[in-house]
Design an enzyme around this catalytic site. Structure first.
Site, PDB file in Angstrom:
ATOM      1  N   SER A 127      -4.280  -5.779 -43.169  1.00 54.56           N
ATOM      2  CA  SER A 127      -4.545  -5.157 -41.875  1.00 54.56           C
ATOM      3  C   SER A 127      -5.730  -4.190 -41.997  1.00 54.56           C
ATOM      4  O   SER A 127      -6.845  -4.611 -42.291  1.00 54.56           O
ATOM      5  CB  SER A 127      -3.276  -4.474 -41.366  1.00 54.56           C
TER       6      SER A 127
ATOM      7  N   ASP B  17      -0.080 -13.919 -34.690  1.00 57.11           N
ATOM      8  CA  ASP B  17      -0.253 -12.470 -34.843  1.00 57.11           C
ATOM      9  C   ASP B  17      -0.534 -11.842 -33.481  1.00 57.11           C
ATOM     10  O   ASP B  17      -1.563 -12.116 -32.866  1.00 57.11           O
ATOM     11  CB  ASP B  17      -1.411 -12.196 -35.806  1.00 57.11           C
TER      12      ASP B  17
ATOM     13  N   HIS C 233       2.032 -10.798 -37.754  1.00 53.26           N
ATOM     14  CA  HIS C 233       1.402  -9.748 -38.541  1.00 53.26           C
ATOM     15  C   HIS C 233       2.375  -9.275 -39.631  1.00 53.26           C
ATOM     16  O   HIS C 233       3.578  -9.469 -39.536  1.00 53.26           O
ATOM     17  CB  HIS C 233       1.068  -8.583 -37.605  1.00 53.26           C
TER      18      HIS C 233
END
Length: 374
Positions: free
Chosen positions: A244, A313, A346
């Site tokens: 991330s 995601d 995610h």
């Protein structure tokens, strides 16, 4: 019946997220990430709640509960089966991104030729595993002057020559997170297989304004190279990865070796890395400054890059990562492998799930290829 209906809503959202954009898309990620990664655990919890949650009052409720419960069970089983699809996708993505000779450009032990079988039993039965008996961890080594500049070191128990290094940066949107949260499965696996793994913290929140976290990242690279002998590390074989926000730092650091303004106080330090890995990364700009955008930092000398992103995601949508990967591939003479994982949210490596373990195998294959390539 109400309990079964609530469960089914969350399972359905994990199977097919209802929102991919907008202010509520992040809430979808929060609500479905665990369901998507550890469905077997939640299946056990759901069955237990049904068995001990009281009996339906009549035939209509019995029938309704049965239908809803059956659909929920089927959905959770499907989510677990779907996780295994990551293996074939990663195998094809590595072949496509690294070239048709990837499987022949390998060491004599055939390591990295093909990914191992799907790790069903550890991923299903040990999703919360954080330690590996083959690996020791030293916590909170200081790599810089700031209070945030601490790193955990993962090392296999076997002794030997200087080890290749993987530096890892956590996610959290530059406001939260920590070095012991994501990718622990990957760090343990690599350490057990002869790597020296370092997972570092960096400045966050008010102190996390650009370029401070990137300076911290480059300081960690320089510290690792300077202390290679005492760490048992190979200073010529340093790789970097991030999740991330950490992926933003990993790619940015890989694309800015030796840039003095990003290395205050250690301007002459060697901060080159051999390759970079971005897992579900935010790769957009942080500010209006061009140097805060990884895509604008790329040039022909960029090292190989592996980008793995979930197609489902909803926290950091995949289309931007795809566009950045295409830009990097056009700019660099080295390979850029971009892989979209089907049915993946995610933070897919938060647990030791099936998908996280398969991804760790793919990352190891990429790293072995990059080392062999020299």
């Amino acid at each position: 019946m109400v309990t079964a209906a609530i469960w089914l809503i969350f399972v359905a959202a994990a199977v097919r997220p209802p929102l991919r954009r907008g202010p509520f898309a992040y809430a979808v990620f929060v609500a479905t990430m665990s369901i998507n990664e550890i469905p077997s655990v939640l299946l056990a919890a759901f069955v237990t709640s049904m068995l001990f949650g009281g009996r339906p009052a009549g035939p209509v409720e019995i029938a309704g509960t049965g239908v809803l419960a059956g659909a929920t069970v089927a959905g959770l089983i499907w989510l677990q089966v779907r996780a295994g699809a990551a293996r074939a996708t990663l195998e094809r993505g590595l072949d496509r991104g690294l070239g048709p000779d990837r499987r022949t450009e390998r060491r004599a032990d055939d390591k990295g030729a093909t990914l191992p079988p799907i790790p069903w039993w550890p991923g299903v039965l040990l999703p919360f595993q954080r330690r590996d008996r083959r690996v020791t961890r030293r916590r909170n080594l200081a790599y810089g002057p700031d209070a945030a500049n601490h790193v955990d070191l993962y090392r296999g128990r076997a002794t030997g020559s200087a080890r290749p290094v993987l530096i890892h940066l956590h996610g959290g949107g530059f406001v939260s997170g920590g070095k012991s949260r994501e990718s622990v499965t990957m760090l343990n696996q690599l350490a057990a297989h002869g790597w020296l793994c370092l997972s570092g913290n960096y400045r966050l929140r008010g102190q996390g304004q650009h370029p401070n976290p990137l300076i911290d990242t480059k300081r960690l690279i320089a510290w690792t190279r300077a202390h290679a002998q005492e760490l048992g590390a190979d200073p010529g074989s340093i790789f970097i990865a991030g999740c991330s926000a950490g992926a933003h730092l990993a790619v940015s650091a890989a694309l800015t070796p030796g840039q003095a303004w990003l290395q205050p106080g250690f301007e002459d330090a060697d901060t080159t890395v051999a390759a970079a890995i971005a897992l579900y990364g935010y790769l957009g700009p942080r500010t209006a400054a061009p140097d805060s955008s990884p895509a604008l930092l790329a040039d022909a000398d960029a090292p190989p890059v592996l980008i793995i992103h979930g197609r489902n995601d909803t926290a950091v949508p995949v289309d931007h990562a795809r566009a950045v990967a295409e830009h990097l591939a056009r700019a660099s003479r080295n390979p850029v492998a971009f892989i979209e994982l089907p049915g993946t949210q995610h933070s897919f490596d938060r647990f030791g799930s099936v998908r996280a373990r398969i991804t760790a195998d793919a990352v190891e294959a990429f790293l072995d290829w990059a080392r062999q390539r020299g």
